[in-house]
Design an enzyme around this catalytic site. Structure first.
Site, mmCIF file in Angstrom:
data_model
loop_
_atom_site.group_PDB
_atom_site.id
_atom_site.type_symbol
_atom_site.label_atom_id
_atom_site.label_comp_id
_atom_site.label_asym_id
_atom_site.label_seq_id
_atom_site.Cartn_x
_atom_site.Cartn_y
_atom_site.Cartn_z
ATOM 1 N NE ARG A 36 -0.924 -2.225 3.284
ATOM 2 C CZ ARG A 36 -1.542 -3.366 3.146
ATOM 3 N NH1 ARG A 36 -2.839 -3.394 3.076
ATOM 4 N NH2 ARG A 36 -0.871 -4.486 3.112
ATOM 5 C CB THR A 37 3.810 2.482 1.852
ATOM 6 O OG1 THR A 37 3.194 2.124 3.092
ATOM 7 C CG2 THR A 37 4.515 3.798 2.017
ATOM 8 C CE LYS B 200 25.064 -4.998 -12.493
ATOM 9 N NZ LYS B 200 25.071 -4.176 -13.713
ATOM 10 N NE ARG C 295 8.102 0.930 3.690
ATOM 11 C CZ ARG C 295 6.897 0.434 3.960
ATOM 12 N NH1 ARG C 295 6.621 -0.819 3.693
ATOM 13 N NH2 ARG C 295 5.970 1.187 4.496
ATOM 14 C CG HIS D 49 5.305 4.484 7.908
ATOM 15 N ND1 HIS D 49 5.214 5.248 6.765
ATOM 16 C CD2 HIS D 49 4.755 3.273 7.585
ATOM 17 C CE1 HIS D 49 4.639 4.536 5.814
ATOM 18 N NE2 HIS D 49 4.359 3.339 6.290
#
Ligand code: NCD
Length: 299
Positions: A52-53, A80, A102, A132
């Site tokens: 959802r975020t 990498k 995030r 958050h």
């Protein structure tokens, strides 16, 4: 407000300003807002899973006319050996105007902020178990869609409080707006011993009794050492929300959950899917809140 990293950086006025922008976006025609961010590019950089975020940030940006790049970390040069700083500066060189990040590491946004050019905007979409902020804003906005104010409410948060950035941002936001009646309950191992902004309850009954709002939280297993995961067989009967446990709350009580929900564990389906639950309203408001935040930071 230049970035949105920690909800504690906002004043009550700034929070209400986000809410009034959110209401304006909600009430206005899509047309009026659809071009505000035309020409802007927003990169979503998610180092943790999200449904959802991530999708709501993408939809919010697109609904305001921005270009959106969802960087696929698993297929990016991170694998990498590229450092986060190099990834950020590479994308910035491609004229990205804002990053939505995030990450598993607490306070990572403070580091990222120090690497950015002066005009680039940074939004925290969840860092470790720290903050958050857009979730805190959408949770309080959702409460205010049902209640006159937040100051006088008893607000109960139940579940894995210790590992929850959602709980932190929500508690901070409610505190900034003047609430002094936040109650926390959950398994002992997942509950702080004390809290400077909330009461720690010792029973489900005490936490829920006469409450106006209940927020249920998932056990965030990915952040818990194995020996601290509570007994899941008895979890629902001890800490789950169902008709019986909810019966102690005020009849007008609303039930919230940031998602993803684990049905029949922290919440029964009969509660999650019926009237006291406003879980899908939270999701809907999540897009609007993120539109408002993007508009205020980039518009
Ligand atoms: C939460 C998160 O990722 O912090 N979910 C969300 O953003 N809606 C909570 C969780 O994962 O349990």
């Amino acid at each position: 407000m230049k970035h949105l990293i920690d909800i504690k950086d906002l004043s009550a006025d700034e929070i209400f300003n986000v809410f009034s922008q959110t209401l304006e976006i909600k009430n206005n025609s899509k047309k009026k807002n659809s071009k505000i961010l035309r020409g802007k590019t927003i990169a979503n950089l998610f180092f943790e899973n999200s449904t959802r975020t991530l999708v709501s940030f993408e939809l919010a940006a697109k609904r305001l006319g921005a270009h959106v790049v969802n960087v696929n970390i698993g297929k990016s040069s991170t694998t990498k050996g590229e450092t986060l700083r190099d990834t950020i500066q590479t994308l910035e060189a491609m004229q990205v105007d804002a990053f939505v990040v995030r990450h598993t590491e607490n306070q990572i946004c403070e580091k990222i902020k120090s690497w950015l050019k002066s005009k680039t905007v940074l939004i925290n979409a969840g860092d470790g178990n720290n903050q958050h902020p857009t979730q805190g804003l959408l949770d309080v906005f959702t409460i205010l869609q049902h209640k006159k104010n937040t100051e006088e409410l008893k607000i109960t948060i139940i579940g894995d409080i210790k590992n929850s950035r959602v709980a932190n941002s929500l508690i901070d936001c409610l505190h900034i707006l003047g609430n002094k009646n936040i109650h926390l309950f959950g398994p002992e191992k997942l509950l702080p011993v004390s809290h400077d902004k909330a009461h720690i309850d010792t029973s489900m009954h005490a936490a829920i009794e006469n409450t106006d709002v209940i927020i249920m939280l998932r056990i965030q297993k990915e952040r818990i050492q194995d020996n601290n995961i509570p007994d899941l067989d008895n979890y629902h009967s001890n800490f789950g929300l169902n008709r019986t446990s909810l019966s102690h709350a005020k009849p007008s009580c609303i039930v919230m959950h940031p998602g993803p929900i684990n049905r029949e564990l922290e919440i029964s389906s009969e509660i999650a899917d019926s009237t006291p639950s406003v879980i899908l309203e939270q999701v809907q408001n999540g897009v609007l809140i993120r539109q408002a935040v993007l508009k205020l930071l980039l518009g």
